[in-house]
Design an enzyme around this catalytic site. Structure first.
Site, PDB file in Angstrom:
ATOM      1  N   ASN A  10       0.873  -1.175   0.000  1.00 24.05           N
ATOM      2  CA  ASN A  10       0.000   0.000   0.000  1.00 24.05           C
ATOM      3  C   ASN A  10       0.906   1.219   0.000  1.00 24.05           C
ATOM      4  OD1 ASN A  10      -1.790   2.072   0.459  1.00 24.05           O
ATOM      5  ND2 ASN A  10      -2.324   1.451   2.547  1.00 24.05           N
ATOM      6  N   LYS A  12       0.088   4.279  -0.209  1.00 22.39           N
ATOM      7  CA  LYS A  12      -0.523   5.481   0.368  1.00 22.39           C
ATOM      8  C   LYS A  12      -0.281   6.655  -0.584  1.00 22.39           C
ATOM      9  CE  LYS A  12      -0.030   3.271   4.783  1.00 22.39           C
ATOM     10  NZ  LYS A  12       0.101   3.342   6.224  1.00 22.39           N
ATOM     11  N   HIS A  95      -9.433   1.616   4.904  1.00 25.98           N
ATOM     12  CA  HIS A  95      -8.146   1.722   5.602  1.00 25.98           C
ATOM     13  C   HIS A  95      -8.316   2.671   6.793  1.00 25.98           C
ATOM     14  CE1 HIS A  95      -3.978   2.681   6.495  1.00 25.98           C
ATOM     15  NE2 HIS A  95      -3.660   1.569   5.850  1.00 25.98           N
ATOM     16  N   GLU A  97      -6.594   5.007   7.860  1.00 26.23           N
ATOM     17  CA  GLU A  97      -6.324   6.424   7.560  1.00 26.23           C
ATOM     18  C   GLU A  97      -7.534   7.069   6.893  1.00 26.23           C
ATOM     19  OE1 GLU A  97      -2.662   5.619   5.522  1.00 26.23           O
ATOM     20  OE2 GLU A  97      -1.773   5.049   7.440  1.00 26.23           O
ATOM     21  N   GLU A 167      -5.285  -4.604  10.612  1.00 28.95           N
ATOM     22  CA  GLU A 167      -4.212  -3.616  10.770  1.00 28.95           C
ATOM     23  C   GLU A 167      -4.415  -2.836  12.067  1.00 28.95           C
ATOM     24  OE1 GLU A 167      -2.261  -2.588   6.767  1.00 28.95           O
ATOM     25  OE2 GLU A 167      -3.893  -1.181   7.086  1.00 28.95           O
ATOM     26  N   GLY A 173       3.034   2.305  10.662  1.00 30.59           N
ATOM     27  CA  GLY A 173       4.033   3.360  10.481  1.00 30.59           C
ATOM     28  C   GLY A 173       4.780   3.722  11.755  1.00 30.59           C
ATOM     29  N   SER A 213       3.763  -2.232  10.088  1.00 32.91           N
ATOM     30  CA  SER A 213       5.224  -2.348  10.235  1.00 32.91           C
ATOM     31  C   SER A 213       5.778  -3.709   9.797  1.00 32.91           C
ATOM     32  CB  SER A 213       5.655  -2.014  11.664  1.00 32.91           C
ATOM     33  OG  SER A 213       5.307  -0.673  11.980  1.00 32.91           O
TER      34      SER A 213
HETATM   35  P1  13P Z   1       3.290   0.334   7.560  1.00 32.75           P
HETATM   36  O1  13P Z   1       3.733  -0.967   6.937  1.00 32.75           O
HETATM   37  O2  13P Z   1       4.045   1.513   7.032  1.00 32.75           O
HETATM   38  O3  13P Z   1       3.227   0.258   9.053  1.00 32.75           O
HETATM   39  O4  13P Z   1       1.762   0.578   7.055  1.00 32.75           O
HETATM   40  C1  13P Z   1       0.834  -0.430   7.210  1.00 32.75           C
HETATM   41  C2  13P Z   1      -0.380  -0.047   6.443  1.00 32.75           C
HETATM   42  O5  13P Z   1      -1.105   0.854   6.811  1.00 32.75           O
HETATM   43  C3  13P Z   1      -0.680  -0.793   5.211  1.00 32.75           C
HETATM   44  O6  13P Z   1      -1.960  -0.521   4.737  1.00 32.75           O
END
Ligand code: 13P
Length: 249
Positions: A10, A12, A95, A97, A167, A173, A213
């Site tokens: 992903n 983003k 997601h 976010e 997640e 992150g 992560s």
């Molecule tokens: P990270 O791997 O950067 O922690 O992000 C996970 C994520 O949100 C994947 O959709």
């Protein structure tokens, strides 16, 4: 039963078109097809470039969001027919976010999943608790409710096509990964919820990913857990060599 694993990146809101092309060139040279499905979920503008670059390689391409209406006066939105025209394989829905910054609700997640299931685009539905909810001991109930709401009114024969991504928000992150045991336990809880909704056979067939992560150093341990059928990778999917290492866990 053997579920087909899927590892998706992903991106983003990262990478220009030029950067996406450069990634694709490096990654596809390294990529060897295996029985793990692989995909990159990129920003909309980069999707045609990736579909073209990955044609014939077996590497899939996904969007990160979509509107549930086929068309209409929804300034700034992208519809499912638009994604179909490009030829994407997957679409992330809900997601954290998007839930956090763009008011995505369980109801809009459910509408998007239902609309995607009328096409061949596979929804990757994200669920997961934040740190406060986890510390309050509320994560199991919350995640189970998120799954039920996202899949509300979706029959078993359609539901089994959906990929669910667990997640935990506190692991996204942050460099702080759920331990493989914690992640496995939550994926098991999701499968129990699916069993409650659809019975053993359907629940057994459904793919559940872990995200938060994931990196080359922890991919193999996570991917080898019984209930974890894949990974949704943020930061570490931006570098072709790192993502390649994860895919080859
Ligand atoms: P990270 O791997 O950067 O922690 O992000 C996970 C994520 O949100 C994947 O959709």
């Amino acid at each position: 039963m053997a579920r087909k694993k899927i590892i998706a990146g992903n991106w983003k809101m990262y990478k220009t078109i030029a950067e996406a092309k450069a990634f694709a060139e490096t990654f596809k040279k390294k990529y060897q097809p295996s029985d793990v499905r692989v995909a990159i979920c990129a920003p909309y503008l980069q999707l045609p470039v990736l579909v073209e670059a990955f044609r014939g390689t077996g590497i899939g391409v996904g969007a990160q969001n979509v509107h549930y209406e086929a068309e209409g006066a929804f300034t700034g939105e992208i519809s499912i027919p638009m994604l179909e025209e490009i030829g994407v394989d997957y679409c992330i829905v809900g997601h954290s976010e998007r839930r956090q910054y763009f008011n995505e609700s369980d109801d809009t997640v459910n509408r998007k999943v239902k609309a995607l299931l009328k096409t061949s685009i596979i929804p990757i539905v994200c669920v997961g608790e934040d740190l406060q909810q986890k510390e309050a001991g509320y994560e199991k109930q919350l995640v189970s409710e998120q799954v039920k709401n996202a899949l509300h009114d979706i029959p078993a024969d359609k539901a089994e096509l959906i990929v669910i991504a667990y997640e935990p928000i506190w692991a996204i992150g942050t460099g702080r990964t759920a331990t493989p045991i914690q992640a496995n336990m939550m994926c098991e809880l999701i499968r129990d919820t699916l069993t409650e909704m659809y019975g053993d056979e359907t629940a057994d067939r459904m793919v559940i990913q872990y995200g938060g992560s994931v990196k080359p150093e922890n991919a193999s341990e996570i991917m080898n857990m019984e209930e974890i059928d894949g990974a949704l990778v943020g930061g570490a999917s931006l570098e072709p060599l790192k993502f390649h290492e994860i895919v080859n866990f």
